[in-house]
Design a protein around this motif. Structure first.
Motif, PDB file in Angstrom:
ATOM      1  N   ALA A 122      55.506  24.992  16.632  1.00  0.00           N
ATOM      2  CA  ALA A 122      53.935  24.492  16.558  1.00  0.00           C
ATOM      3  C   ALA A 122      53.563  24.169  17.920  1.00  0.00           C
ATOM      4  O   ALA A 122      52.524  24.791  18.111  1.00  0.00           O
ATOM      5  N   VAL A 123      54.058  23.582  18.774  1.00  0.00           N
ATOM      6  CA  VAL A 123      53.598  23.299  20.116  1.00  0.00           C
ATOM      7  C   VAL A 123      53.190  24.648  21.100  1.00  0.00           C
ATOM      8  O   VAL A 123      52.121  24.798  21.484  1.00  0.00           O
ATOM      9  N   SER A 124      54.337  25.404  20.947  1.00  0.00           N
ATOM     10  CA  SER A 124      53.905  26.767  21.838  1.00  0.00           C
ATOM     11  C   SER A 124      52.675  27.588  21.141  1.00  0.00           C
ATOM     12  O   SER A 124      51.929  28.053  22.072  1.00  0.00           O
ATOM     13  N   THR A 125      52.512  27.550  19.799  1.00  0.00           N
ATOM     14  CA  THR A 125      51.552  28.343  19.294  1.00  0.00           C
ATOM     15  C   THR A 125      50.406  27.570  19.597  1.00  0.00           C
ATOM     16  O   THR A 125      49.377  28.342  19.887  1.00  0.00           O
ATOM     17  N   PHE A 126      50.363  26.263  19.167  1.00  0.00           N
ATOM     18  CA  PHE A 126      49.199  25.621  19.761  1.00  0.00           C
ATOM     19  C   PHE A 126      48.593  25.689  21.183  1.00  0.00           C
ATOM     20  O   PHE A 126      47.384  26.223  21.417  1.00  0.00           O
ATOM     21  N   ALA A 127      49.673  25.639  22.031  1.00  0.00           N
ATOM     22  CA  ALA A 127      49.294  26.244  23.559  1.00  0.00           C
ATOM     23  C   ALA A 127      48.696  27.437  23.824  1.00  0.00           C
ATOM     24  O   ALA A 127      47.706  27.543  24.526  1.00  0.00           O
ATOM     25  N   LEU A 128      49.203  28.332  23.039  1.00  0.00           N
ATOM     26  CA  LEU A 128      48.766  29.825  23.128  1.00  0.00           C
ATOM     27  C   LEU A 128      47.221  29.655  22.529  1.00  0.00           C
ATOM     28  O   LEU A 128      46.537  30.395  23.293  1.00  0.00           O
ATOM     29  N   ILE A 129      47.142  29.259  21.532  1.00  0.00           N
ATOM     30  CA  ILE A 129      45.707  29.370  20.859  1.00  0.00           C
ATOM     31  C   ILE A 129      44.741  28.622  21.571  1.00  0.00           C
ATOM     32  O   ILE A 129      43.542  29.250  21.899  1.00  0.00           O
ATOM     33  N   ALA A 130      45.388  27.300  21.965  1.00  0.00           N
ATOM     34  CA  ALA A 130      44.202  26.701  23.064  1.00  0.00           C
ATOM     35  C   ALA A 130      43.875  27.261  24.282  1.00  0.00           C
ATOM     36  O   ALA A 130      42.669  27.366  24.684  1.00  0.00           O
ATOM     37  N   ALA A 131      44.797  27.912  25.021  1.00  0.00           N
ATOM     38  CA  ALA A 131      44.504  28.787  26.105  1.00  0.00           C
ATOM     39  C   ALA A 131      43.672  29.997  25.899  1.00  0.00           C
ATOM     40  O   ALA A 131      42.677  30.146  26.587  1.00  0.00           O
TER      41      ALA A 131
ATOM     42  N   SER B 129      40.236  28.512  24.875  1.00  0.00           N
ATOM     43  CA  SER B 129      39.401  27.946  26.141  1.00  0.00           C
ATOM     44  C   SER B 129      39.038  29.184  27.029  1.00  0.00           C
ATOM     45  O   SER B 129      37.797  29.105  27.693  1.00  0.00           O
ATOM     46  N   ALA B 130      39.924  30.158  27.381  1.00  0.00           N
ATOM     47  CA  ALA B 130      39.540  31.332  28.199  1.00  0.00           C
ATOM     48  C   ALA B 130      38.391  32.233  27.599  1.00  0.00           C
ATOM     49  O   ALA B 130      37.609  32.567  28.519  1.00  0.00           O
ATOM     50  N   THR B 131      38.494  32.312  26.355  1.00  0.00           N
ATOM     51  CA  THR B 131      37.370  33.128  25.726  1.00  0.00           C
ATOM     52  C   THR B 131      35.977  32.527  26.022  1.00  0.00           C
ATOM     53  O   THR B 131      34.968  33.162  26.242  1.00  0.00           O
ATOM     54  N   TRP B 132      35.987  31.182  25.702  1.00  0.00           N
ATOM     55  CA  TRP B 132      34.533  30.539  25.855  1.00  0.00           C
ATOM     56  C   TRP B 132      34.073  30.305  27.314  1.00  0.00           C
ATOM     57  O   TRP B 132      32.921  30.421  27.388  1.00  0.00           O
ATOM     58  N   ILE B 133      35.031  30.198  28.188  1.00  0.00           N
ATOM     59  CA  ILE B 133      34.611  30.197  29.643  1.00  0.00           C
ATOM     60  C   ILE B 133      34.094  31.455  29.831  1.00  0.00           C
ATOM     61  O   ILE B 133      33.036  31.642  30.662  1.00  0.00           O
ATOM     62  N   TRP B 134      34.794  32.610  29.386  1.00  0.00           N
ATOM     63  CA  TRP B 134      34.320  33.910  29.578  1.00  0.00           C
ATOM     64  C   TRP B 134      33.150  34.165  29.079  1.00  0.00           C
ATOM     65  O   TRP B 134      31.940  34.995  29.717  1.00  0.00           O
ATOM     66  N   ALA B 135      32.720  33.574  28.023  1.00  0.00           N
ATOM     67  CA  ALA B 135      31.425  33.674  27.178  1.00  0.00           C
ATOM     68  C   ALA B 135      30.416  33.315  28.185  1.00  0.00           C
ATOM     69  O   ALA B 135      29.154  33.692  28.122  1.00  0.00           O
TER      70      ALA B 135
END
Length: 192
Positions: free
Chosen positions: A48-57, A60-66
């Motif tokens: 649960a926590v690892s998947t959350f961390a991957l999805i959050a990263a 976040s990176a996608t919106w910063i790139w956008a």
């Protein structure tokens, strides 16, 4: 992202975007489900926590790139077509990664809802609350786009909302982890 696609891409590029959004969305949903459901780790809490961390990263990176791309495009005002691979790939990649992030986020949220309660009534209430919040967000998004708004502003708002939502989504993940802890404790007590 649809306004972004319509603003900067040619008709054939938008058609490719529509097709690819379905393809990458399906693959992202499968990947998101696999990360939490396949036993690549013995602890469901770690899954649960690892998947959350991957999805959050990723999100976040996608919106910063956008935001970065939108800032560039508001000055250059490109018309992107797949004939110019370098310029097209940078801009189109943002769109695809947003679609990937969306598929993974939605799947993960429903996985959390499914694990928060075994009661169908509770799951319906949680899902209804989620859909209500999502609908309010969509209404806000349409409201922002109803008036002439530069796309850098909408990308920045989305980026800000992404970061605003992170602590709340982590809290929800921790609720699932706590439930798994309780279930593990109950199973251990029954086994003794």
């Amino acid at each position: 992202m649809s306004t972004y696609l319509a603003t900067y891409f040619t008709v054939r590029s938008r058609a490719l975007g529509s097709f690819m959004s379905a393809v990458v969305g399906t693959l992202a949903t499968w990947l998101g489900g696999s990360l939490v459901d396949l036993p690549w780790h013995k602890s469901r809490q770690v899954l649960a926590v690892s998947t959350f961390a991957l999805i959050a990263a990723l999100n976040s990176a996608t919106w910063i790139w956008a935001v970065y791309i939108q800032n560039e495009y508001r000055h250059t005002k490109p018309v992107l077509d797949w004939g110019n691979q370098k310029a097209f790939g940078r801009g189109f990649g943002v769109y695809l990664f947003e679609r990937i992030s969306l598929g993974m986020v939605e799947n993960y949220i429903y996985w959390c809802i499914g694990n928060l309660s075994d009661s169908p009534g509770d799951q319906i209430r949680y899902s209804s609350l989620l859909r209500g919040i999502e609908t309010a967000g969509v209404a806000l998004g349409f409201g922002v786009q109803a008036v002439p708004t530069v796309l850098i502003a909408t990308a920045s708002i989305n980026c800000g909302l992404c970061f605003f939502a992170l602590p709340f989504s982590y809290y929800a993940t921790q609720q699932v982890v706590r439930k798994f802890d309780r279930l593990d404790k109950e199973l251990k007590e029954v086994g003794e």
